[in-house]
Each structure stands twice: as C-alpha cells, then as structure tokens.
Design a protein around this motif. Sequence first.
Motif, PDB file in Angstrom:
ATOM      1  N   GLU A 166     133.566  63.646  16.258  1.00 45.00           N
ATOM      2  CA  GLU A 166     133.975  64.574  17.307  1.00 45.00           C
ATOM      3  C   GLU A 166     135.501  64.671  17.381  1.00 45.00           C
ATOM      4  O   GLU A 166     136.063  65.762  17.503  1.00 45.00           O
ATOM      5  N   SER A 167     136.162  63.541  17.270  1.00 45.37           N
ATOM      6  CA  SER A 167     137.625  63.536  17.300  1.00 45.37           C
ATOM      7  C   SER A 167     138.209  64.242  16.085  1.00 45.37           C
ATOM      8  O   SER A 167     139.176  64.996  16.191  1.00 45.37           O
ATOM      9  N   LEU A 168     137.617  64.001  14.922  1.00 48.74           N
ATOM     10  CA  LEU A 168     138.082  64.659  13.701  1.00 48.74           C
ATOM     11  C   LEU A 168     137.960  66.178  13.802  1.00 48.74           C
ATOM     12  O   LEU A 168     138.853  66.920  13.384  1.00 48.74           O
ATOM     13  N   ILE A 169     136.839  66.640  14.330  1.00 49.76           N
ATOM     14  CA  ILE A 169     136.613  68.080  14.461  1.00 49.76           C
ATOM     15  C   ILE A 169     137.680  68.709  15.349  1.00 49.76           C
ATOM     16  O   ILE A 169     138.220  69.785  15.032  1.00 49.76           O
ATOM     17  N   LYS A 170     138.021  68.053  16.441  1.00 51.91           N
ATOM     18  CA  LYS A 170     139.049  68.593  17.338  1.00 51.91           C
ATOM     19  C   LYS A 170     140.398  68.679  16.640  1.00 51.91           C
ATOM     20  O   LYS A 170     141.107  69.683  16.752  1.00 51.91           O
ATOM     21  N   ILE A 171     140.753  67.630  15.922  1.00 50.94           N
ATOM     22  CA  ILE A 171     142.029  67.618  15.210  1.00 50.94           C
ATOM     23  C   ILE A 171     142.088  68.735  14.174  1.00 50.94           C
ATOM     24  O   ILE A 171     143.069  69.488  14.087  1.00 50.94           O
ATOM     25  N   LEU A 172     141.030  68.867  13.379  1.00 53.69           N
ATOM     26  CA  LEU A 172     141.013  69.819  12.273  1.00 53.69           C
ATOM     27  C   LEU A 172     140.901  71.258  12.757  1.00 53.69           C
ATOM     28  O   LEU A 172     141.498  72.164  12.163  1.00 53.69           O
ATOM     29  N   CYS A 173     140.154  71.492  13.815  1.00 51.13           N
ATOM     30  CA  CYS A 173     140.029  72.860  14.327  1.00 51.13           C
ATOM     31  C   CYS A 173     141.342  73.345  14.939  1.00 51.13           C
ATOM     32  O   CYS A 173     141.708  74.514  14.792  1.00 51.13           O
ATOM     33  N   LEU A 174     142.050  72.465  15.602  1.00 47.95           N
ATOM     34  CA  LEU A 174     143.350  72.834  16.142  1.00 47.95           C
ATOM     35  C   LEU A 174     144.335  73.110  15.007  1.00 47.95           C
ATOM     36  O   LEU A 174     145.135  74.055  15.075  1.00 47.95           O
ATOM     37  N   ALA A 175     144.253  72.312  13.942  1.00 47.73           N
ATOM     38  CA  ALA A 175     145.125  72.520  12.785  1.00 47.73           C
ATOM     39  C   ALA A 175     144.790  73.827  12.067  1.00 47.73           C
ATOM     40  O   ALA A 175     145.694  74.556  11.638  1.00 47.73           O
ATOM     41  N   SER A 176     143.503  74.143  11.931  1.00 49.75           N
ATOM     42  CA  SER A 176     143.119  75.392  11.254  1.00 49.75           C
ATOM     43  C   SER A 176     143.536  76.609  12.071  1.00 49.75           C
ATOM     44  O   SER A 176     143.945  77.635  11.515  1.00 49.75           O
ATOM     45  N   LYS A 177     143.462  76.498  13.393  1.00 47.66           N
ATOM     46  CA  LYS A 177     143.904  77.590  14.258  1.00 47.66           C
ATOM     47  C   LYS A 177     145.400  77.830  14.079  1.00 47.66           C
ATOM     48  O   LYS A 177     145.864  78.972  13.951  1.00 47.66           O
ATOM     49  N   LYS A 178     146.176  76.758  14.055  1.00 47.22           N
ATOM     50  CA  LYS A 178     147.612  76.851  13.853  1.00 47.22           C
ATOM     51  C   LYS A 178     147.929  77.459  12.488  1.00 47.22           C
ATOM     52  O   LYS A 178     148.819  78.314  12.353  1.00 47.22           O
ATOM     53  N   CYS A 179     147.194  77.024  11.467  1.00 46.52           N
ATOM     54  CA  CYS A 179     147.396  77.524  10.109  1.00 46.52           C
ATOM     55  C   CYS A 179     147.166  79.030  10.024  1.00 46.52           C
ATOM     56  O   CYS A 179     147.986  79.767   9.464  1.00 46.52           O
ATOM     57  N   MET A 180     146.043  79.491  10.587  1.00 44.08           N
ATOM     58  CA  MET A 180     145.710  80.908  10.494  1.00 44.08           C
ATOM     59  C   MET A 180     146.649  81.771  11.331  1.00 44.08           C
ATOM     60  O   MET A 180     146.962  82.902  10.956  1.00 44.08           O
TER      61      MET A 180
ATOM     62  N   ALA B  84     138.158  83.451  12.228  1.00 40.88           N
ATOM     63  CA  ALA B  84     136.740  83.794  12.165  1.00 40.88           C
ATOM     64  C   ALA B  84     135.941  82.956  13.155  1.00 40.88           C
ATOM     65  O   ALA B  84     136.328  81.826  13.488  1.00 40.88           O
ATOM     66  N   PRO B  85     134.806  83.483  13.649  1.00 40.53           N
ATOM     67  CA  PRO B  85     133.984  82.732  14.620  1.00 40.53           C
ATOM     68  C   PRO B  85     133.524  81.378  14.095  1.00 40.53           C
ATOM     69  O   PRO B  85     133.399  80.427  14.864  1.00 40.53           O
ATOM     70  N   TRP B  86     133.268  81.288  12.794  1.00 39.04           N
ATOM     71  CA  TRP B  86     132.779  80.029  12.237  1.00 39.04           C
ATOM     72  C   TRP B  86     133.896  79.003  12.025  1.00 39.04           C
ATOM     73  O   TRP B  86     133.652  77.909  11.532  1.00 39.04           O
ATOM     74  N   ARG B  87     135.109  79.336  12.403  1.00 33.42           N
ATOM     75  CA  ARG B  87     136.216  78.392  12.329  1.00 33.42           C
ATOM     76  C   ARG B  87     136.547  77.789  13.697  1.00 33.42           C
ATOM     77  O   ARG B  87     137.359  76.881  13.792  1.00 33.42           O
ATOM     78  N   LYS B  88     135.916  78.295  14.735  1.00 34.78           N
ATOM     79  CA  LYS B  88     136.245  77.856  16.076  1.00 34.78           C
ATOM     80  C   LYS B  88     135.605  76.502  16.396  1.00 34.78           C
ATOM     81  O   LYS B  88     134.630  76.092  15.778  1.00 34.78           O
ATOM     82  N   LEU B  89     136.179  75.839  17.391  1.00 35.37           N
ATOM     83  CA  LEU B  89     135.781  74.476  17.731  1.00 35.37           C
ATOM     84  C   LEU B  89     134.305  74.370  18.091  1.00 35.37           C
ATOM     85  O   LEU B  89     133.595  73.499  17.586  1.00 35.37           O
ATOM     86  N   LYS B  90     133.810  75.239  18.951  1.00 35.05           N
ATOM     87  CA  LYS B  90     132.418  75.145  19.407  1.00 35.05           C
ATOM     88  C   LYS B  90     131.435  75.332  18.254  1.00 35.05           C
ATOM     89  O   LYS B  90     130.370  74.700  18.232  1.00 35.05           O
ATOM     90  N   TYR B  91     131.773  76.207  17.322  1.00 30.83           N
ATOM     91  CA  TYR B  91     130.902  76.422  16.161  1.00 30.83           C
ATOM     92  C   TYR B  91     130.844  75.157  15.301  1.00 30.83           C
ATOM     93  O   TYR B  91     129.763  74.719  14.882  1.00 30.83           O
ATOM     94  N   MET B  92     132.009  74.559  15.042  1.00 29.37           N
ATOM     95  CA  MET B  92     132.044  73.361  14.210  1.00 29.37           C
ATOM     96  C   MET B  92     131.355  72.187  14.904  1.00 29.37           C
ATOM     97  O   MET B  92     130.692  71.380  14.248  1.00 29.37           O
TER      98      MET B  92
END
Length: 277
Positions: free
Chosen positions: A187-201, A209-217
């Motif tokens: 759960e912690s990893l997902i939060k870290i990576l989703c925030l990083a992917s949001k920043k990247c994009m 994309a919807p499948w990149r968002k935190l709730k989806y992951m």
Amino acid sequence: MIFEFLDENELSSGSSYNSGDDYMSIDLEEDEDSCDPGENKLFWETREKLLTDNLFRTSSMELKIRLATKEIVKEIKSAKVGVCNCGKTEINGCWLCFQREVSDRLRKAGYNSGICKAKWTNIKEVSAGEHTYIEVLDTLSSKKRDIRVIIELNFRSEFEIVKASQEYNHLISWLPEIYVGKTERLESLIKILCLASKKCMEDCKMHIAPWRKLKYMQAKWNGIRESKVVLLQDIFPGVLKRSNRLSRTTMVSLLTFDLVESLNSSSCLNSMAIEVL
C-alpha cells in the motif's frame, strides 16, 4: 540488493516500522506543483528515499517466501516442457497458468498460497478492470490476525510509462521484477509510485490515464481468493477406476453412479461438497 532484516517479534518504539507492520508514517500527500529545479530535485530524491526504505526492510516471513518464489520461477522457466493447462506448449504463453503453477508449487512447499482475483466495475474516478495475483496467508503468526503476503510476478511493468522522464525511470529501476511483501508495505509503495507517476506525466505534459490513478492501482491488489472447484474424480479416484459403466471420466452423473456400493462409509458424504456435472 541488500535487505535490512527485521525479525517478526522485533519491536522498535523509535521507528515507524514496528515489527515490519507499520509503514510509511511520513506524510505522502501530494506536493504543490513547482518548476523550481531545486524543489524538483528534492521531490525525486524524497521519493527514492521512501521507496528504497520500504523495499529494503523486510521480515523473516517475507524473506522466506521471496526466496522460495524466486527459486520456483527459476525452475519453471528453465524447464524444457511447459506446464500450461490450457493447451499451449510454452509456459510464457499463458500468464494465468504461470501464476497457478507458482501458487501450486508454493502450496506444496508448505505455504498457504492461492490465486486472488480483483475485479471492479466503473465507479467514480475509477474505470473498470481486473487483475490476478498470488497471495500467501500466514495463519501461524503469534498475532491475532492473519498476515497477507502479496506476490506479484510482474511488478515493475505495472508502473512502467512509455516516454517517461529520466527521473521516473530511475525511480522504478529500484523495483524488483518479482514483488513479495505484506499488504501494508505494498500500500505504501503504491502511494509513492502513483504520486511519482502523476508528477512525471505532468512534467512531460501527458494526460493522466484512469488506470494510472491511485484508486485504480489500489484496486488491483484488493481481490478475493479463488475457490478451487472439486470434481468427482478428485474426490473418488478409486471409484472411477472400478466403474465400467462410465464412458467419460471428466463428466460424471450421479444418476448413473452408485455411491452407496462404492463407498466404504456413508459418513464421508456429510463432509464433502459434490458438484453435479
């Protein structure tokens, strides 16, 4: 990769990792957007520190399951004959069969493993999807609740982004191909990576994309363990061999099957679930 080992019964009141169960007490709320090079560098350095701290701290149970999983995957991939159950000759041709084979071998090795499937429909901010993964339950722990360990055999690819920034690619290069860890750690990893992917994009001017968002992951690894369907040939293997009236061993009708004569004791009928085909 060097892991910092945490014993299951080790307690550290001065750490945010109590026996490896409490993870990432650091606030993971989204940072404000900034174009300042210094703040941008600090953002990625902070994500990397949080990510590596999470990955490198492990428990004895996670370590044992991780080593067993890697050995099983190595054995399967080195085998000349595939183990796919759906007619394909190569194990790499069917991902689900590959998962099932790994899960079955873990169970034979003494782990309470099984395939979990997460499937969800369109809800607010989350598009429909499904995902399968392996779960190991530790029911022998001294703690009151069962401990769930998630096994994702293709973990890094779940977070890869086409045309990602150099900083993001460097971050996910830390991710293992095979992930084994408790649900809290994941759960912690997902939060870290989703925030990083949001920043990247956002930095790359790409649509999120919807499948990149935190709730989806998060939904991907929040599934239910599949129950194994038990057929008659699994319950009564000796009976099927002695029966000359059956033309097929995979399709059995209770109307033509004399259970009373074949079974030594009728009491076992009360403890078995029979599926009528």
